[in-house]
Write a protein that holds these residues in place. Sequence first.
Motif, mmCIF file in Angstrom:
data_model
loop_
_atom_site.group_PDB
_atom_site.id
_atom_site.type_symbol
_atom_site.label_atom_id
_atom_site.label_comp_id
_atom_site.label_asym_id
_atom_site.label_seq_id
_atom_site.Cartn_x
_atom_site.Cartn_y
_atom_site.Cartn_z
ATOM 1 N N PHE A 139 1.129 -0.975 1.603
ATOM 2 C CA PHE A 139 2.652 -0.713 2.196
ATOM 3 C C PHE A 139 3.753 -1.558 1.760
ATOM 4 O O PHE A 139 4.775 -0.952 1.336
ATOM 5 N N TYR A 140 3.291 -2.646 1.369
ATOM 6 C CA TYR A 140 4.379 -3.695 0.605
ATOM 7 C C TYR A 140 4.739 -3.102 -0.637
ATOM 8 O O TYR A 140 5.870 -3.161 -0.914
ATOM 9 N N LEU A 141 3.866 -2.666 -1.550
ATOM 10 C CA LEU A 141 4.152 -2.301 -2.817
ATOM 11 C C LEU A 141 5.069 -0.851 -2.553
ATOM 12 O O LEU A 141 6.082 -0.536 -3.385
ATOM 13 N N TYR A 142 4.874 0.031 -1.876
ATOM 14 C CA TYR A 142 5.298 1.322 -1.555
ATOM 15 C C TYR A 142 7.063 0.835 -1.047
ATOM 16 O O TYR A 142 7.752 1.371 -1.396
ATOM 17 N N GLN A 143 7.088 -0.161 -0.071
ATOM 18 C CA GLN A 143 8.450 -0.315 0.318
ATOM 19 C C GLN A 143 9.381 -0.884 -0.894
ATOM 20 O O GLN A 143 10.444 -0.772 -1.125
ATOM 21 N N GLN A 186 13.662 0.266 -5.060
ATOM 22 C CA GLN A 186 13.971 0.427 -6.564
ATOM 23 C C GLN A 186 14.315 1.758 -6.983
ATOM 24 O O GLN A 186 14.464 1.931 -8.047
ATOM 25 N N GLY A 187 14.276 2.845 -6.084
ATOM 26 C CA GLY A 187 14.383 4.194 -6.309
ATOM 27 C C GLY A 187 13.445 4.973 -6.765
ATOM 28 O O GLY A 187 13.613 5.850 -7.331
ATOM 29 N N ILE A 188 12.254 4.288 -6.644
ATOM 30 C CA ILE A 188 11.103 5.085 -7.483
ATOM 31 C C ILE A 188 10.407 5.580 -6.214
ATOM 32 O O ILE A 188 9.943 5.069 -4.962
ATOM 33 N N ARG A 189 10.162 7.003 -6.639
ATOM 34 C CA ARG A 189 9.524 7.891 -5.600
ATOM 35 C C ARG A 189 7.964 8.112 -5.833
ATOM 36 O O ARG A 189 7.359 8.070 -6.855
ATOM 37 N N ILE A 190 7.018 7.929 -4.785
ATOM 38 C CA ILE A 190 5.950 7.782 -4.884
ATOM 39 C C ILE A 190 5.110 8.852 -4.102
ATOM 40 O O ILE A 190 5.484 9.303 -2.865
ATOM 41 N N LYS A 191 4.242 9.377 -4.573
ATOM 42 C CA LYS A 191 3.497 10.747 -3.848
ATOM 43 C C LYS A 191 2.601 10.114 -3.131
ATOM 44 O O LYS A 191 2.516 10.586 -2.027
ATOM 45 N N SER A 192 1.503 9.084 -3.505
ATOM 46 C CA SER A 192 0.730 8.429 -2.698
ATOM 47 C C SER A 192 0.126 7.247 -3.219
ATOM 48 O O SER A 192 0.444 6.942 -4.500
ATOM 49 N N ILE A 193 -0.172 6.333 -2.458
ATOM 50 C CA ILE A 193 -1.133 5.113 -2.738
ATOM 51 C C ILE A 193 -2.276 5.108 -2.108
ATOM 52 O O ILE A 193 -2.404 5.339 -0.735
ATOM 53 N N THR A 194 -3.360 4.989 -2.885
ATOM 54 C CA THR A 194 -4.801 5.037 -2.141
ATOM 55 C C THR A 194 -5.768 4.019 -2.844
ATOM 56 O O THR A 194 -5.599 3.700 -4.018
ATOM 57 N N PRO A 195 -6.422 3.378 -1.854
ATOM 58 C CA PRO A 195 -7.497 2.240 -2.637
ATOM 59 C C PRO A 195 -8.470 3.261 -3.119
ATOM 60 O O PRO A 195 -8.936 4.283 -2.702
ATOM 61 N N LEU A 221 6.232 -3.266 -10.883
ATOM 62 C CA LEU A 221 4.864 -3.919 -10.498
ATOM 63 C C LEU A 221 4.638 -5.233 -11.218
ATOM 64 O O LEU A 221 4.109 -6.203 -10.879
ATOM 65 N N ARG A 222 4.553 -5.115 -12.441
ATOM 66 C CA ARG A 222 4.468 -6.206 -13.395
ATOM 67 C C ARG A 222 5.467 -7.522 -13.055
ATOM 68 O O ARG A 222 4.944 -8.623 -13.202
ATOM 69 N N ARG A 223 6.581 -7.264 -12.811
ATOM 70 C CA ARG A 223 7.489 -8.272 -12.354
ATOM 71 C C ARG A 223 7.011 -8.683 -10.967
ATOM 72 O O ARG A 223 7.156 -9.845 -10.675
ATOM 73 N N LEU A 224 6.799 -7.899 -9.945
ATOM 74 C CA LEU A 224 6.507 -8.147 -8.780
ATOM 75 C C LEU A 224 5.102 -9.052 -8.421
ATOM 76 O O LEU A 224 5.082 -9.742 -7.611
#
Length: 115
Positions: free
Chosen positions: A53-57, A62-71, A93-96
């Motif tokens: 959820f943190y990564l999604y936020q 940053q204006g990046i659209r995500i379809k899904s995040i799943t483990p 993500l590499r910076r974050l």
Amino acid sequence: MKWLQAIPKRWLPWLIGGAFALLALTLTPTLMRHDTVVQIRVSHAGAPMPDGFYLYQQLTAQGIRIKSITPSGDALVIHFESEEQSLAAQKVLRRLLPQGFIVAQYDQAERQSLA
């Protein structure tokens, strides 16, 4: 519906065929689109995964659209709609994320062919 009755019966197969062809042309790009996937893994066993959820936020901010995040096992898999969104997300993500996380493009087709 009177206009439907005014259509000559001999045109009906052509109209139905044309409607199906139009539908196929409309849906083909959507069905054939290849999702771009980024996978995040930890480099040391036992290290915790980042919060999805943190990564999604952060990516959305940053204006990046995500379809899904799943483990997925020992990884976090993020689906994007385009290659551009995926590349932008990899940079963020590499910076974050701190050292110890591996952020890489993930080819689903290659994995499915190995299974």
